[in-house]
Motif scaffolding. Sequence first.
Motif, PDB file in Angstrom:
ATOM      1  N   THR A   1      38.960  68.515  64.467  1.00  0.00           N
ATOM      2  CA  THR A   1      39.265  68.432  63.041  1.00  0.00           C
ATOM      3  C   THR A   1      38.470  67.292  62.416  1.00  0.00           C
ATOM      4  OG1 THR A   1      41.148  66.928  63.349  1.00  0.00           O
ATOM      5  CG2 THR A   1      41.613  69.299  63.393  1.00  0.00           C
ATOM      6  N   TYR A   2      38.246  67.426  61.119  1.00  0.00           N
ATOM      7  CA  TYR A   2      37.628  66.341  60.362  1.00  0.00           C
ATOM      8  C   TYR A   2      38.173  66.364  58.946  1.00  0.00           C
ATOM      9  CZ  TYR A   2      34.492  69.736  58.052  1.00  0.00           C
ATOM     10  OH  TYR A   2      33.985  70.779  57.314  1.00  0.00           O
ATOM     11  N   VAL A   3      37.984  65.284  58.241  1.00  0.00           N
ATOM     12  CA  VAL A   3      38.475  65.178  56.867  1.00  0.00           C
ATOM     13  C   VAL A   3      37.330  65.454  55.897  1.00  0.00           C
ATOM     14  CG1 VAL A   3      39.312  63.544  55.128  1.00  0.00           C
ATOM     15  CG2 VAL A   3      40.416  63.667  57.356  1.00  0.00           C
ATOM     16  N   ASP A   4      37.617  66.302  54.909  1.00  0.00           N
ATOM     17  CA  ASP A   4      36.641  66.628  53.872  1.00  0.00           C
ATOM     18  C   ASP A   4      36.271  65.362  53.104  1.00  0.00           C
ATOM     19  OD1 ASP A   4      35.439  67.546  51.367  1.00  0.00           O
ATOM     20  OD2 ASP A   4      36.212  69.523  51.865  1.00  0.00           O
ATOM     21  N   GLN A   5      34.983  65.167  52.888  1.00  0.00           N
ATOM     22  CA  GLN A   5      34.505  63.979  52.185  1.00  0.00           C
ATOM     23  C   GLN A   5      35.109  63.845  50.790  1.00  0.00           C
ATOM     24  OE1 GLN A   5      32.468  61.552  53.543  1.00  0.00           O
ATOM     25  NE2 GLN A   5      32.952  60.438  51.670  1.00  0.00           N
ATOM     26  N   GLU A   6      35.479  64.981  50.186  1.00  0.00           N
ATOM     27  CA  GLU A   6      36.075  64.955  48.843  1.00  0.00           C
ATOM     28  C   GLU A   6      37.373  64.162  48.813  1.00  0.00           C
ATOM     29  OE1 GLU A   6      35.130  66.060  45.879  1.00  0.00           O
ATOM     30  OE2 GLU A   6      33.203  66.832  46.589  1.00  0.00           O
ATOM     31  N   THR A   7      38.003  64.002  49.967  1.00  0.00           N
ATOM     32  CA  THR A   7      39.248  63.247  50.067  1.00  0.00           C
ATOM     33  C   THR A   7      39.078  61.821  49.559  1.00  0.00           C
ATOM     34  OG1 THR A   7      39.927  64.566  51.981  1.00  0.00           O
ATOM     35  CG2 THR A   7      41.023  62.435  51.686  1.00  0.00           C
ATOM     36  N   PHE A   8      37.888  61.273  49.730  1.00  0.00           N
ATOM     37  CA  PHE A   8      37.637  59.876  49.383  1.00  0.00           C
ATOM     38  C   PHE A   8      37.005  59.710  47.994  1.00  0.00           C
ATOM     39  CE2 PHE A   8      37.259  60.430  53.998  1.00  0.00           C
ATOM     40  CZ  PHE A   8      38.236  59.558  54.435  1.00  0.00           C
ATOM     41  N   SER A   9      36.860  60.813  47.254  1.00  0.00           N
ATOM     42  CA  SER A   9      36.218  60.744  45.939  1.00  0.00           C
ATOM     43  C   SER A   9      37.206  60.259  44.881  1.00  0.00           C
ATOM     44  CB  SER A   9      35.674  62.119  45.545  1.00  0.00           C
ATOM     45  OG  SER A   9      36.722  63.038  45.348  1.00  0.00           O
ATOM     46  N   GLU A  10      36.674  59.883  43.727  1.00  0.00           N
ATOM     47  CA  GLU A  10      37.525  59.425  42.629  1.00  0.00           C
ATOM     48  C   GLU A  10      38.453  60.530  42.151  1.00  0.00           C
ATOM     49  OE1 GLU A  10      35.436  57.621  39.435  1.00  0.00           O
ATOM     50  OE2 GLU A  10      34.440  56.114  40.691  1.00  0.00           O
ATOM     51  N   ASP A  11      37.977  61.769  42.210  1.00  0.00           N
ATOM     52  CA  ASP A  11      38.796  62.920  41.843  1.00  0.00           C
ATOM     53  C   ASP A  11      38.864  63.875  43.034  1.00  0.00           C
ATOM     54  OD1 ASP A  11      40.141  65.032  40.756  1.00  0.00           O
ATOM     55  OD2 ASP A  11      38.492  65.702  39.458  1.00  0.00           O
TER      56      ASP A  11
ATOM     57  N   VAL B   1      47.043  63.359  47.709  1.00  0.00           N
ATOM     58  CA  VAL B   1      45.923  62.921  48.546  1.00  0.00           C
ATOM     59  C   VAL B   1      45.890  61.402  48.636  1.00  0.00           C
ATOM     60  CG1 VAL B   1      43.408  62.847  48.744  1.00  0.00           C
ATOM     61  CG2 VAL B   1      44.539  64.973  48.041  1.00  0.00           C
ATOM     62  N   ARG B   2      45.993  60.739  47.493  1.00  0.00           N
ATOM     63  CA  ARG B   2      45.951  59.268  47.489  1.00  0.00           C
ATOM     64  C   ARG B   2      47.156  58.675  48.222  1.00  0.00           C
ATOM     65  NH1 ARG B   2      44.487  60.148  41.615  1.00  0.00           N
ATOM     66  NH2 ARG B   2      42.199  60.186  41.575  1.00  0.00           N
ATOM     67  N   GLY B   3      48.290  59.361  48.108  1.00  0.00           N
ATOM     68  CA  GLY B   3      49.486  58.898  48.803  1.00  0.00           C
ATOM     69  C   GLY B   3      49.317  58.914  50.316  1.00  0.00           C
ATOM     70  N   ILE B   4      48.691  59.961  50.829  1.00  0.00           N
ATOM     71  CA  ILE B   4      48.460  60.050  52.274  1.00  0.00           C
ATOM     72  C   ILE B   4      47.495  58.968  52.727  1.00  0.00           C
ATOM     73  CG2 ILE B   4      47.381  61.475  54.062  1.00  0.00           C
ATOM     74  CD1 ILE B   4      48.643  63.902  52.701  1.00  0.00           C
ATOM     75  N   LEU B   5      46.458  58.732  51.943  1.00  0.00           N
ATOM     76  CA  LEU B   5      45.503  57.673  52.288  1.00  0.00           C
ATOM     77  C   LEU B   5      46.183  56.303  52.310  1.00  0.00           C
ATOM     78  CD1 LEU B   5      42.337  58.770  50.268  1.00  0.00           C
ATOM     79  CD2 LEU B   5      42.747  59.009  52.726  1.00  0.00           C
ATOM     80  N   ARG B   6      47.064  56.064  51.331  1.00  0.00           N
ATOM     81  CA  ARG B   6      47.781  54.785  51.291  1.00  0.00           C
ATOM     82  C   ARG B   6      48.717  54.636  52.481  1.00  0.00           C
ATOM     83  NH1 ARG B   6      48.172  55.866  45.675  1.00  0.00           N
ATOM     84  NH2 ARG B   6      50.274  56.702  45.988  1.00  0.00           N
ATOM     85  N   MET B   7      49.411  55.711  52.823  1.00  0.00           N
ATOM     86  CA  MET B   7      50.327  55.672  53.963  1.00  0.00           C
ATOM     87  C   MET B   7      49.587  55.360  55.255  1.00  0.00           C
ATOM     88  SD  MET B   7      52.874  58.888  53.161  1.00  0.00           S
ATOM     89  CE  MET B   7      53.520  58.831  54.822  1.00  0.00           C
ATOM     90  N   ALA B   8      48.432  56.012  55.452  1.00  0.00           N
ATOM     91  CA  ALA B   8      47.648  55.781  56.665  1.00  0.00           C
ATOM     92  C   ALA B   8      47.188  54.324  56.730  1.00  0.00           C
ATOM     93  CB  ALA B   8      46.451  56.726  56.705  1.00  0.00           C
ATOM     94  N   ALA B   9      46.719  53.801  55.597  1.00  0.00           N
ATOM     95  CA  ALA B   9      46.234  52.424  55.559  1.00  0.00           C
ATOM     96  C   ALA B   9      47.368  51.429  55.810  1.00  0.00           C
ATOM     97  CB  ALA B   9      45.573  52.142  54.209  1.00  0.00           C
ATOM     98  N   SER B  10      48.530  51.686  55.211  1.00  0.00           N
ATOM     99  CA  SER B  10      49.663  50.763  55.374  1.00  0.00           C
ATOM    100  C   SER B  10      50.194  50.762  56.799  1.00  0.00           C
ATOM    101  CB  SER B  10      50.786  51.128  54.396  1.00  0.00           C
ATOM    102  OG  SER B  10      51.335  52.396  54.696  1.00  0.00           O
ATOM    103  N   ALA B  11      49.947  51.858  57.522  1.00  0.00           N
ATOM    104  CA  ALA B  11      50.380  51.941  58.923  1.00  0.00           C
ATOM    105  C   ALA B  11      49.340  51.340  59.867  1.00  0.00           C
ATOM    106  CB  ALA B  11      50.641  53.398  59.298  1.00  0.00           C
ATOM    107  N   GLY B  12      48.255  50.820  59.289  1.00  0.00           N
ATOM    108  CA  GLY B  12      47.200  50.232  60.109  1.00  0.00           C
ATOM    109  C   GLY B  12      46.256  51.253  60.695  1.00  0.00           C
ATOM    110  N   GLU B  13      46.290  52.494  60.164  1.00  0.00           N
ATOM    111  CA  GLU B  13      45.444  53.573  60.670  1.00  0.00           C
ATOM    112  C   GLU B  13      44.632  54.156  59.514  1.00  0.00           C
ATOM    113  OE1 GLU B  13      44.989  54.417  63.685  1.00  0.00           O
ATOM    114  OE2 GLU B  13      46.639  53.462  64.770  1.00  0.00           O
ATOM    115  N   LYS B  14      43.852  53.316  58.875  1.00  0.00           N
ATOM    116  CA  LYS B  14      43.088  53.730  57.696  1.00  0.00           C
ATOM    117  C   LYS B  14      42.090  54.837  58.025  1.00  0.00           C
ATOM    118  CE  LYS B  14      40.209  51.815  53.993  1.00  0.00           C
ATOM    119  NZ  LYS B  14      39.535  50.587  53.474  1.00  0.00           N
ATOM    120  N   TRP B  15      41.999  55.819  57.126  1.00  0.00           N
ATOM    121  CA  TRP B  15      41.000  56.868  57.262  1.00  0.00           C
ATOM    122  C   TRP B  15      39.668  56.317  56.769  1.00  0.00           C
ATOM    123  CZ3 TRP B  15      43.263  62.252  55.501  1.00  0.00           C
ATOM    124  CH2 TRP B  15      44.396  62.538  56.292  1.00  0.00           C
ATOM    125  N   ILE B  16      38.644  56.397  57.604  1.00  0.00           N
ATOM    126  CA  ILE B  16      37.363  55.782  57.249  1.00  0.00           C
ATOM    127  C   ILE B  16      36.181  56.741  57.291  1.00  0.00           C
ATOM    128  CG2 ILE B  16      38.110  53.483  57.984  1.00  0.00           C
ATOM    129  CD1 ILE B  16      36.523  53.896  60.578  1.00  0.00           C
TER     130      ILE B  16
END
Length: 201
Positions: free
Chosen positions: A108-118, A128-143
């Motif tokens: 699996t991979y994450v679509d690059q659009e996930t990290f776009s402004e829109d 989408v932004r909520g999931i990114l924040r949750m991952a980062a707050s858990a110390g597992e940031k999507w990069i």
Amino acid sequence: NFPDDFRGVWEVDQPVVQSKKMARLTALSKKDENIAHRMESSLVQFVPVDFNVDSLDDKLQHTQGFSLNQPTVITMEGVTQYIPKESTSDTLQKVKQLVAPGSILLITYVDQETFSEDPSKVGPPKSVRGILRMAASAGEKWISGWTMEGFASFLKDYGYLVLCDTTAKDYNESYLGPVGRKLDEKEFLSMERFVVAKVLP
């Protein structure tokens, strides 16, 4: 029970995560004979690997029962977004050296659009932004993320041919729809894509 010609399962994950899995499975095995049987079997091996530091090939080759150049199904689910692309490429190169041509990679991979402004192309922006924040707050940031074409090219560079690249929406259409269980597409996020690829000679 495992079939007679079954060679084994090598479950690879981060050391901390692997420990948690083992603890959970050990607890479940006390109540479930099937789980207990599999935990006791030499056909199931748990291999702790830090993909950013450890050598996957070295770890596997020093694990009981592992043999080189065998037809294999490799699963890398929910890994690539957490590690640098260089770590993914290193892992894929090492895996290719370990298994037989024609083996199957499920990744699996994450679509690059996930990290776009829109990020609306992959789901409701708030979700989408909520999931990114949750991952980062858990110390597992999507990069890490890719475009569909970019990921196919990335795999090809390391000796893998993409057979299909799908999202949850595709499964909804192909599998749930025909049996009358199709879900509202508003419920889906297409951030993560599912790839089946073949190991080339």
